[in-house]
Design a protein around this motif. Structure first.
Motif, short mmCIF file in Angstrom:
data_model
loop_
_atom_site.label_atom_id
_atom_site.label_comp_id
_atom_site.label_asym_id
_atom_site.label_seq_id
_atom_site.Cartn_x
_atom_site.Cartn_y
_atom_site.Cartn_z
N ALA A 130 0.75 -1.12 0.02
CA ALA A 130 -0.09 -0.02 -0.07
C ALA A 130 0.97 1.26 -0.13
CB ALA A 130 -0.94 -0.04 1.23
N PRO A 131 0.47 2.23 -0.73
CA PRO A 131 1.15 3.59 -0.62
C PRO A 131 1.25 4.45 0.69
CG PRO A 131 -1.06 3.82 -1.79
CD PRO A 131 -0.81 2.46 -1.36
N ARG A 135 1.07 7.45 3.14
CA ARG A 135 0.06 8.66 3.36
C ARG A 135 0.18 10.01 2.60
NH1 ARG A 135 -0.75 8.98 9.97
NH2 ARG A 135 -1.62 6.97 10.30
N VAL A 195 -0.73 8.75 -0.94
CA VAL A 195 -2.11 8.84 -0.73
C VAL A 195 -2.79 10.15 -1.06
CG1 VAL A 195 -4.29 8.30 0.58
CG2 VAL A 195 -2.59 6.86 0.46
N ASP A 203 -2.08 11.62 -4.51
CA ASP A 203 -2.75 11.23 -5.49
C ASP A 203 -4.31 11.52 -5.69
OD1 ASP A 203 -0.70 9.50 -6.67
OD2 ASP A 203 -1.51 7.63 -5.49
N LEU A 204 -4.83 11.74 -4.43
CA LEU A 204 -6.39 11.97 -4.38
C LEU A 204 -6.20 13.59 -4.37
CD1 LEU A 204 -7.43 9.94 -1.27
CD2 LEU A 204 -7.88 9.55 -3.56
N ARG A 264 -14.90 6.22 -5.08
CA ARG A 264 -15.24 5.43 -3.86
C ARG A 264 -16.52 4.52 -4.09
NH1 ARG A 264 -18.82 5.02 0.20
NH2 ARG A 264 -20.15 7.01 -0.68
N PHE A 301 -7.26 0.92 -7.01
CA PHE A 301 -7.11 2.21 -6.63
C PHE A 301 -7.74 2.57 -5.38
CE2 PHE A 301 -6.66 6.53 -6.14
CZ PHE A 301 -5.31 6.85 -6.79
N ASP A 359 -6.51 0.56 -2.40
CA ASP A 359 -5.12 0.79 -2.18
C ASP A 359 -5.20 2.21 -1.16
OD1 ASP A 359 -3.69 -1.07 -3.16
OD2 ASP A 359 -3.08 -0.02 -4.96
N HIS A 360 -6.01 3.18 -1.61
CA HIS A 360 -5.94 4.52 -1.04
C HIS A 360 -7.11 4.64 0.13
CE1 HIS A 360 -3.76 5.03 -4.49
NE2 HIS A 360 -3.09 6.33 -4.03
#
Length: 224
Positions: free
Chosen positions: A141-142, A144, A147, A150-151, A163, A207, A210-211
């Motif tokens: 997992a990436p 924080r 995350v 990316d977001l 979501r 994704f 993951d996030h």
């Protein structure tokens, strides 16, 4: 009718698949191939709605064939169907761009559900392997920071759409949940795919997990 190309090197297997993916369930088997090369030759003249692909075949195997099919313009989605559930085959199929993975020992209704989902633009994983896939992705997992980075590329609405994709909602269900039109949903999906470099809905599901946008529920496949 959902047009299907069956790719398997065993005549009896293809015959069995024809019985399951039958017109009474909304399918039309428009072509058959006994290896990946034959499948690509068929796709040179026609575009079915779905390719159901075996993995281990004489000649070009299903992983290589899937990779080449996904690289075609206007490529149909690929549902990999195999008797083998090894991690190497599973990860190879997903890396090649398959939109779904179903074990051959599943019930006929499961294959019908998987075929409909993948043909409809959704991702699908056999529940028997979903846990292993999620564990693998959680292990890598990436951070924080990654995350957040990316977001930050997405608008608040695009995050919400992502979501709901991760939760397994269809475009129509997303539209109902957010009180927007399906056309607007498709626009949001196109934007977030471009921003995040996502190839398809299955990649978007991964994704989202993951996030941390969706949390796995025991016994439930987010690809179903």
């Amino acid at each position: 009718m959902i047009g299907v190309l069956l790719v398997d090197d065993q005549d009896l297997v293809r015959a069995g698949l024809r019985q399951i993916l039958a017109p009474r369930y909304g399918f039309d088997v428009v072509g058959e191939a006994d290896d990946g090369a034959a499948a690509l030759a068929f796709l040179g003249t026609a575009r079915p709605d779905l390719v159901v692909m075996d993995v281990r075949m004489r000649g070009m195997d299903g992983i290589e064939a899937t990779r080449r099919i996904v690289g075609l313009d206007d490529s149909p989605p690929v549902l990999v169907l195999t008797t083998f559930g090894e991690d190497e085959i599973l990860s190879g199929a997903l890396r090649a761009g398959a939109s779904g993975f179903q074990l051959k020992d599943a019930a006929g209704e499961d294959l019908v559900a998987a075929a409909r989902a993948v043909a409809g633009g959704q991702g699908w994983l056999d529940p028997a392997v979903t846990g292993r896939v999620l564990a693998s992705y959680r292990a890598g997992a990436p951070s924080r920071e990654a995350v957040a980075r990316d977001l930050a590329l997405l608008t608040a609405r695009e995050v919400e759409v992502l979501r709901l994709i991760g939760r397994g909602d269809t475009n129509a269900e997303i539209a109902d949940a957010l009180y927007i039109g399906e056309g607007t949903v498709k626009t949001h999906i196109g934007h977030l795919f471009t921003k995040l470099g996502l190839r398809d809905r299955a990649a978007a599901v991964v994704f989202a997990f993951d996030h941390g946008l969706v949390l796995p529920q025991p016994g439930i496949s987010p690809w179903s």
